[in-house]
Design a protein around this motif. Structure first.
Motif, PDB file in Angstrom:
ATOM      1  N   VAL A   1       0.846  -1.203   0.000  1.00 42.95           N
ATOM      2  CA  VAL A   1       0.000   0.000   0.000  1.00 42.95           C
ATOM      3  C   VAL A   1       0.874   1.243   0.000  1.00 42.95           C
ATOM      4  O   VAL A   1       1.756   1.403   0.848  1.00 42.95           O
ATOM      5  N   LEU A   2       0.582   2.078  -0.962  1.00 45.80           N
ATOM      6  CA  LEU A   2       1.212   3.390  -1.016  1.00 45.80           C
ATOM      7  C   LEU A   2       0.250   4.353  -0.338  1.00 45.80           C
ATOM      8  O   LEU A   2      -0.966   4.278  -0.563  1.00 45.80           O
ATOM      9  N   MET A   3       0.783   5.238   0.488  1.00 47.81           N
ATOM     10  CA  MET A   3      -0.107   6.110   1.256  1.00 47.81           C
ATOM     11  C   MET A   3       0.367   7.553   1.216  1.00 47.81           C
ATOM     12  O   MET A   3       1.573   7.812   1.211  1.00 47.81           O
ATOM     13  N   TRP A   4      -0.590   8.429   1.197  1.00 52.70           N
ATOM     14  CA  TRP A   4      -0.298   9.848   1.348  1.00 52.70           C
ATOM     15  C   TRP A   4      -1.106  10.335   2.541  1.00 52.70           C
ATOM     16  O   TRP A   4      -2.313  10.085   2.614  1.00 52.70           O
ATOM     17  N   VAL A   5      -0.422  10.978   3.476  1.00 57.42           N
ATOM     18  CA  VAL A   5      -1.083  11.385   4.711  1.00 57.42           C
ATOM     19  C   VAL A   5      -0.910  12.879   4.902  1.00 57.42           C
ATOM     20  O   VAL A   5       0.200  13.404   4.788  1.00 57.42           O
ATOM     21  N   LYS A   6      -2.011  13.522   5.191  1.00 59.77           N
ATOM     22  CA  LYS A   6      -1.946  14.949   5.534  1.00 59.77           C
ATOM     23  C   LYS A   6      -2.696  15.116   6.841  1.00 59.77           C
ATOM     24  O   LYS A   6      -3.856  14.727   6.960  1.00 59.77           O
ATOM     25  N   MET A   7      -2.000  15.647   7.824  1.00 60.94           N
ATOM     26  CA  MET A   7      -2.633  15.792   9.118  1.00 60.94           C
ATOM     27  C   MET A   7      -2.431  17.195   9.638  1.00 60.94           C
ATOM     28  O   MET A   7      -1.339  17.754   9.537  1.00 60.94           O
ATOM     29  N   GLY A   8      -3.487  17.736  10.193  1.00 64.39           N
ATOM     30  CA  GLY A   8      -3.405  19.064  10.784  1.00 64.39           C
ATOM     31  C   GLY A   8      -3.551  18.969  12.291  1.00 64.39           C
ATOM     32  O   GLY A   8      -4.379  18.206  12.786  1.00 64.39           O
ATOM     33  N   VAL A   9      -2.715  19.714  13.019  1.00 61.45           N
ATOM     34  CA  VAL A   9      -2.807  19.713  14.484  1.00 61.45           C
ATOM     35  C   VAL A   9      -2.670  21.137  15.006  1.00 61.45           C
ATOM     36  O   VAL A   9      -2.143  22.010  14.332  1.00 61.45           O
ATOM     37  N   ARG A  10      -3.136  21.329  16.225  1.00 59.64           N
ATOM     38  CA  ARG A  10      -2.886  22.603  16.892  1.00 59.64           C
ATOM     39  C   ARG A  10      -1.497  22.549  17.530  1.00 59.64           C
ATOM     40  O   ARG A  10      -0.863  21.499  17.577  1.00 59.64           O
ATOM     41  N   ASN A  11      -1.088  23.657  18.102  1.00 56.29           N
ATOM     42  CA  ASN A  11       0.257  23.713  18.693  1.00 56.29           C
ATOM     43  C   ASN A  11       0.466  22.711  19.805  1.00 56.29           C
ATOM     44  O   ASN A  11       1.584  22.274  20.051  1.00 56.29           O
ATOM     45  N   ASP A  12      -0.617  22.354  20.490  1.00 62.77           N
ATOM     46  CA  ASP A  12      -0.466  21.349  21.548  1.00 62.77           C
ATOM     47  C   ASP A  12      -0.600  19.934  20.995  1.00 62.77           C
ATOM     48  O   ASP A  12      -0.627  18.974  21.737  1.00 62.77           O
TER      49      ASP A  12
END
Ligand SMILES: Cc1cc2nc3c(=O)[nH]c(=O)nc-3n(C[C@H](O)[C@H](O)[C@H](O)COP(=O)(O)OP(=O)(O)OC[C@H]3O[C@@H](n4cnc5c(N)ncnc54)[C@H](O)[C@@H]3O)c2cc1C
Ligand code: SF4
Lengths: 809, 326
Positions: free
Chosen positions: A284-295
């Motif tokens: 499996v080829l995967m592309w991951v985009k994740m957004g987080v706050r500073n904490d």
């Protein structure tokens, strides 16, 4: 109550295994039995122009030769993927695809006859890589009805909550590509099938299968026999891991050959053929985009996967969904988008392997979180603990969390390993290098990762309203108890569990319980050993079967002892009055009294998981009565000059609910670690053109005893309301955190990221070279192919799912 | 399971009988000792001999005797070899190499003679018949061309014996007995740089003994590169033997590589650099560099050839470092 549940006990079939008495399919022989072999395609992709079997038929000792025309009806494990034929008719789709079969007096003759079958092929361009599968100028592997588009088998896109808003809330967004290589189950027992057709039209198949019920259905379909005349028995099974969950060509072929010849027919596959059957882990080829706050709080997750499915559908539609389903059950994610795609290639078909479709995304996700934690300067363990899902909530994609012991799992492994603490400096356990005087070149690192898996698929493979598991319990007037259940024990101990439960409930010795399993004539249906469903489902069915029987026995005993039934309990082979323990009755006497009163003593029970699928298409994959949780710390040593990695130690805490037999749960943990370390470091299905490069136990690398790290296991026993006695699953979940924990540990040791498996020494050296040159210290896929993912289906998250709090703008 | 092709089996009791039997059956015959290399190959149809001449019943076929140096009978099993006190004491590299072959089960059967005569390996060749049929056969068996180097007139299958580099590094000799008599040759001359005709002996010659000179203070070491800590063939083997004079200068040096060519490769240039010198960091690096250059692994074993080549340098350096400490 007796003290069976929660006690470390041997499996009830362990003696048979130890002394060699267990009968595997290949151990069975019947009078007049023939031996069959299968001719397999030498071409990755070709049209069959003609097959000439005359010379083979004339070889003395050959009894029958069949080709695709004799068994043309299409089948497949999923109703939506009926794309296989027991023997190919018009086309072959991978090197190893079955083309013809011979039954002969002995194996050697059958084998010689294969060389006398002349197949004329018209080669087609092979489609070997995912990129080639996306190239529409290449020949399509399947006709239109079996594929969403050309060589794209399946496309899905789902969006839960408001992804854009989630990313807008993020303080930090990380995007990366990952690749998880395909690998195979490597069960020690090669698949084997023995079929026998009686003159009165009854067909029996003994097979090394994890799913006799589904094989039963496939046989009825492909052989055009009424299911009522077919009996499928799972023989003793030498390991499955998902590799024996499809109906297989050789099973159908053995049946067809016995029907044609009137003689029993056995086929045992060679190791190479087992590699061709495959159904293992999808690359499996995967592309991951994740957004987080500073904490570190996650605000949005976008996950894209591309699965290299190989030549057939198998479980692939489910696998595709699984690469997106369980990202949400560990940490609170308020907005989630998943895009998945599975392509056909001319290679052995992929399918379910321990963890089915989830170790790959888990690998990506847990490395991704490690990167985010490091970027934000947070401790990866503490960081994760802040955002763990709560009990009795739902996820953004409508999965129900009953209990989650992940926080405690993390605590246990962190404490035991000293992860992230000052103990770091003193870590020097067994740093023996293979070569003396190289200590300075050996770097030690620690990594942490988590995981979660379902305790049984919430939906059956084919749509129906019937139970997923059935149990019949019969009590003999001699006091013996027989439990009948369709479940298959592939070594995990599911057969023993039924004995433990019956013994616990009746207060008798485990040895007084016999368990008869996996026989479609004798046992009620259980869907099979897959999706970690067996303990929860058969266990609940067994309790249901036992309880009314218990009541009858109590009533009869109460009558005899002149006490109220409520005051009685089953204990150590007796029925004892809690208020006055002089009033007691032997179990055997009670049974006799009850039978005299009620007639034959038996009970039935069945189990169907709670209906919990969310309100959208595709919601059936991922739902489960409950989820197991696991946390893992890996300690590795990396030789920076050779790139060699040694996993020194694994600490693994698993929340599998109540451990009905802790010994078996620990066994599952250790087996999972074994498999996880192998997948992380060396296991891979590699091809040259369409040809498997290493179809043998020597060349396909999996860990040996000497490469196995020490394992310290912790059982975190949440008491889950869905499980029998509070149990969840243990067979697959513990594997999930192992590969990413190792990757994270390698980063900790030498500061480079290896974003793909297997993590081989040459990849480590390449990443170190990049680091030295001042480039990104990483080895892994650089980009993701441009593929036509569909518009997502927007799904409103349920009420009690994590919500995105708007803090910005 | 794969099945052996049919064959006739003879179990001669003496070396002379074995040699005579071979002469009688010639091309149809193959010697077999432990069978751990030959039988798997027969199952995959690399060999389909009509006659097997089993050697294990020969009187005095196994054993290790001291004299001027040591004489190891060809039938000595690898387990015996690696456990033997004299070997461990005086020729530690050989004990190590024998102990690193494959698995305990195979070492219980496999012999030193068989190990030295081990067929060369290539992952286009060590495959089942049907696999080779799918790919097209190569020139080592049933075909015309080489799959690794298609333009090449020769076969590049890899010498994969763990013990051969050590026996050569220790200046060993081997005794061969054939229909034309007996001869003793240097272990290095037992090999040819050709994946097909890889042995410098005729098919009818039986290897009966391995002779090692007295250690005379020689220190030796064997390092093996492979993916796993058991089971796997070497994808690089480094045997090094050094003799130091009392002032610390190197009097005699031999470094031999296994697993990177069709025969064990002697690093002549490295040895030349070491002779008459004292070991130092710089010298070790120079010798390792010199060893690295001639190694030309191809892409026909496990792992990548560039990695194996890179490791040649590292492993030679590590072998020398270890010897300098001993
Ligand atoms: C899974 C596996 C892993 C292995 N790993 C390794 C490894 O790591 N390293 C390694 O070095 N080897 C390895 N081997 C190969 C083999 O097991 C050993 O090399 C062993 O020492 C061979 O000895 P044998 O006596 O069994 O040889 P046989 O199989 O009996 O013979 C091998 C060849 O030598 C010939 N021969 C044997 N004895 C004589 C003699 N006295 N005179 C003339 N010809 C003779 C035979 O005709 C045959 O061609 C492995 C084998 C397997 C199957
Ligand atoms: S090196 Fe070439 S000729 Fe030799 S075995 Fe390999 S593919 Fe065949």
């Amino acid at each position: 109550m007796s003290n069976v549940i929660g006690t470390p006990l041997a499996k009830i079939d362990s003696w048979d295994k130890v002394i060699g008495a267990a009968k595997y399919a290949d151990d069975m022989n019947l009078p007049r039995m023939l031996h069959a072999r299968i001719l397999r395609s030498t071409m990755p992709h070709a049209r069959i122009k003609s097959i000439d079997t005359l010379d083979a038929e004339e070889l003395p000792g050959v009894v029958a030769v069949i080709t695709g025309r004799d068994v043309p009806i299409e089948y497949g494990i999923l109703p939506s993927s009926q794309d296989e034929q027991a023997l190919c008719v018009d086309k072959v789709r991978f090197v190893g695809d079955a083309v013809a079969a011979v039954a002969a007096l002995d194996v050697e003759t059958a084998e010689r006859a294969l060389q006398l079958i002349h197949v004329e092929y018209e080669p087609l361009t092979p489609v070997v890589t995912m990129n080639e599968a996306l190239d529409e100028t290449r020949d399509a592997i399947h006709s239109g009805e079996h594929a969403d588009h050309h060589n794209i088998h399946k496309m899905v896109a789902l969006e839960f909550g408001d992804l854009d808003a989630g990313f807008a809330e993020a303080d930090y967004i990380l995007e990366e590509n990952y690749f998880y290589q395909g690998n195979t189950h490597l069960a020690l027992e090669n698949h084997s099938a023995l079929a026998s057709f009686s003159p009165d039209g009854h067909l029996t198949l003994w097979s090394s299968t994890q799913t006799p019920h589904y094989v039963h259905r496939a046989l009825a379909k492909t052989l055009e026999l009424p299911a009522s005349r077919i009996r499928v028995v799972a023989a003793a099974i030498g390991g499955g891991f998902g590799g024996k969950t499809d109906p297989f060509s050789h099973e159908i072929v053995a049946c067809k050959l016995t029907m044609l010849t009137g003689r029993p027919v056995k086929i045992t596959l060679t190791r190479q053929e087992v590699f061709y059957c495959h159904r293992g882990r999808h690359p499996v080829l995967m592309w991951v985009k994740m957004g987080v706050r500073n904490d570190g709080e996650p605000t949005a997750l976008h996950f894209r996967t591309m699965l290299d499915g190989g030549a057939y559908g198998s479980y692939g539609v489910a696998s595709t969904y699984y690469t997106g389903a369980l990202q949400t059950v560990t940490y609170k994610i308020p907005a989630y988008k998943f895009e998945g795609m599975r392509v056909f290639t001319n290679k052995p078909p992929c399918g379910p392997k321990r963890g089915h479709g989830t170790p790959q995304p888990r690998f990506a996700l847990e490395i991704h979180l490690d990167k985010i934690a490091r970027h934000l300067g947070l401790d990866p363990a503490e960081y994760r603990k802040q955002f763990i899902v709560d009990d009795k909530t739902k996820t953004v994609n409508h999965l129900t969390i009953t209990t989650c012991g992940l926080r405690e799992c993390i605590d246990r492994v962190v404490e035991a390993s000293g992860y992230g603490s000052e103990k770091r400096e003193t870590r020097n356990e067994s740093q023996e290098s293979k070569i003396e005087n190289q200590k300075s070149k050996i770097k030690i690192g620690f990594g942490l990762a988590c995981g979660s898996y379902l305790s049984g698929a919430g939906l059956p493979i084919y749509w129906n309203q019937m139970p997923h598991s059935g149990v019949i319990v019969k009590v003999d007037r001699g006091g013996g108890v027989a439990v009948f259940c369709g479940s298959t024990d592939i070594g995990q101990g599911s057969t023993s569990l039924l004995a433990y439960i019956a013994a616990e409930e009746f207060g008798i010795d485990v040895r007084d319980v016999r368990v008869i399993t996996a026989d479609t004539d004798l046992t009620p249906v259980d869907l099979g050993s897959y999706s970690s469903r067996v303990t929860v489902m058969t266990g609940n069915a067994c309790i249901q079967a036992v309880r009314p029987l218990k009541q009858k026995i109590l009533d009869a005993a109460a009558e005899k002892l002149l006490v109220p039934a409520e005051s009685l309990s089953f204990r150590d082979g007796e029925i004892i009055c809690e208020d006055d323990d002089a009033r007691r009755l032997k179990w055997t006497d009670a049974v006799v009294l009850t039978e005299a009163k009620h007639g034959t003593l038996s009970g039935t029970g069945s189990y169907k998981p709670p209906k919990r699928a969310g309100p959208y298409k595709g919601s059936g994959v991922g739902v489960s009565p409950s989820y197991s949780y696991a946390a893992c710390v890996a300690q590795v040593s990396v030789d920076i000059e050779t790139g060699q990695v040694r996993v020194e130690k694994i600490w693994l805490a698993h929340d599998g609910g109540r451990a009905l037999n802790p010994l078996l749960v620990e066994g599952q943990v250790e087996g999972s670690v074994y498999m996880g370390v192998g997948e992380a470091l060396m296991e891979e299905m590699t091809y040259r053109g369409g040809l498997h490069k290493a179809p043998s136990l020597l060349d396909y690398k999996s860990l040996t005893m000497n490469d196995m790290p020490r394992v310290e296991t912790f059982l975190v026993e949440t008491n889950d309301p869905e499980g029998p006695f509070g149990a969840k699953e243990a067979g697959q979940g513990p594997l999930l955190p192992v590969p990413p924990a190792i990757a994270n540990a390698i980063y900790d040791a030498i500061g480079v990221r290896i974003d793909e498996t297997p993590i081989t020494p040459d990849k480590i050296l390449k990443a170190l070279e990049e680091k030295e040159k001042g480039r990104t210290a990483r080895f892994g896929p650089k980009n993701f192919p441009n593929a036509p993912y569909p518009e997502p289906l927007h799904v409103e998250p349920p009420e009690d799912a994590p919500r995105l709090e708007r803090k910005k703008g | 399971m794969l099945h052996l092709p049919p064959f006739e089996y003879f179990a001669p009791c003496s070396i002379a009988d074995a040699v005579n039997l071979f002469a009688q059956y010639g091309d149809d015959a193959i010697f077999v000792a432990g069978g751990t290399d030959l039988y798997p190959n027969m199952k995959r149809r690399q060999f389909t001999p009509k006659v097997l001449i089993g050697l294990n019943g020969i009187d005095g076929w196994r054993g290790i005797s001291n004299g001027n140096g040591v004489t190891i009978r060809a039938g000595t099993t690898l387990n015996r070899l690696s456990d033997h006190p004299t070997i461990r004491q005086n020729y530690p590299a050989l004990a190590t190499a024998a102990n690193l072959v494959s698995t305990p089960q195979l070492r219980a059967m496999g012999t030193l003679g068989g190990n030295l005569c081990l067929d060369t390996r290539c992952n286009y060749y060590n495959q089942e018949f049907s696999w080779r049929q799918a790919l097209g056969f190569c020139m080592k068996k049933d075909g015309e061309i080489c799959m690794v180097a298609p333009g090449s007139p020769r076969c590049w299958a890899v010498s994969s014996t763990d013990c051969a580099p050590v026996v050569i590094a220790l200046d060993g000799r081997v005794r061969l007995v054939g229909p034309r008599g007996e001869r003793v040759i240097a272990a290095g001359d037992l090999y040819r740089d050709d994946g097909i005709a890889y042995l410098g002996k005729t098919r009818d010659e039986l290897l009966t003994e391995i002779l090692l000179p007295p250690p005379d203070g020689t220190k030796s070491i064997y390092l093996k590169l492979r993916r796993r800590d058991s089971f796997d063939f070497p994808i690089l083997g480094v045997a090094a033997a050094l003799r130091f004079a009392s002032n610390g200068e190197i009097e005699n040096a031999r470094i031999v590589l296994g697993g990177v060519g069709s025969r064990p490769l002697e690093c002549v240039e490295s040895a030349r650099l070491l002779m008459g010198q004292k070991l130092s960091r710089e010298l070790i690096d120079a010798a390792a560099d010199a060893a690295w250059k001639p190694a030309r692994p191809l892409d026909n074993t496990d792992s990548t050839h560039s990695y194996r080549k890179k490791m040649t340098r590292v492993y030679v350096a590590r072998a020398l470092e270890a010897l300098s400490e001993k």
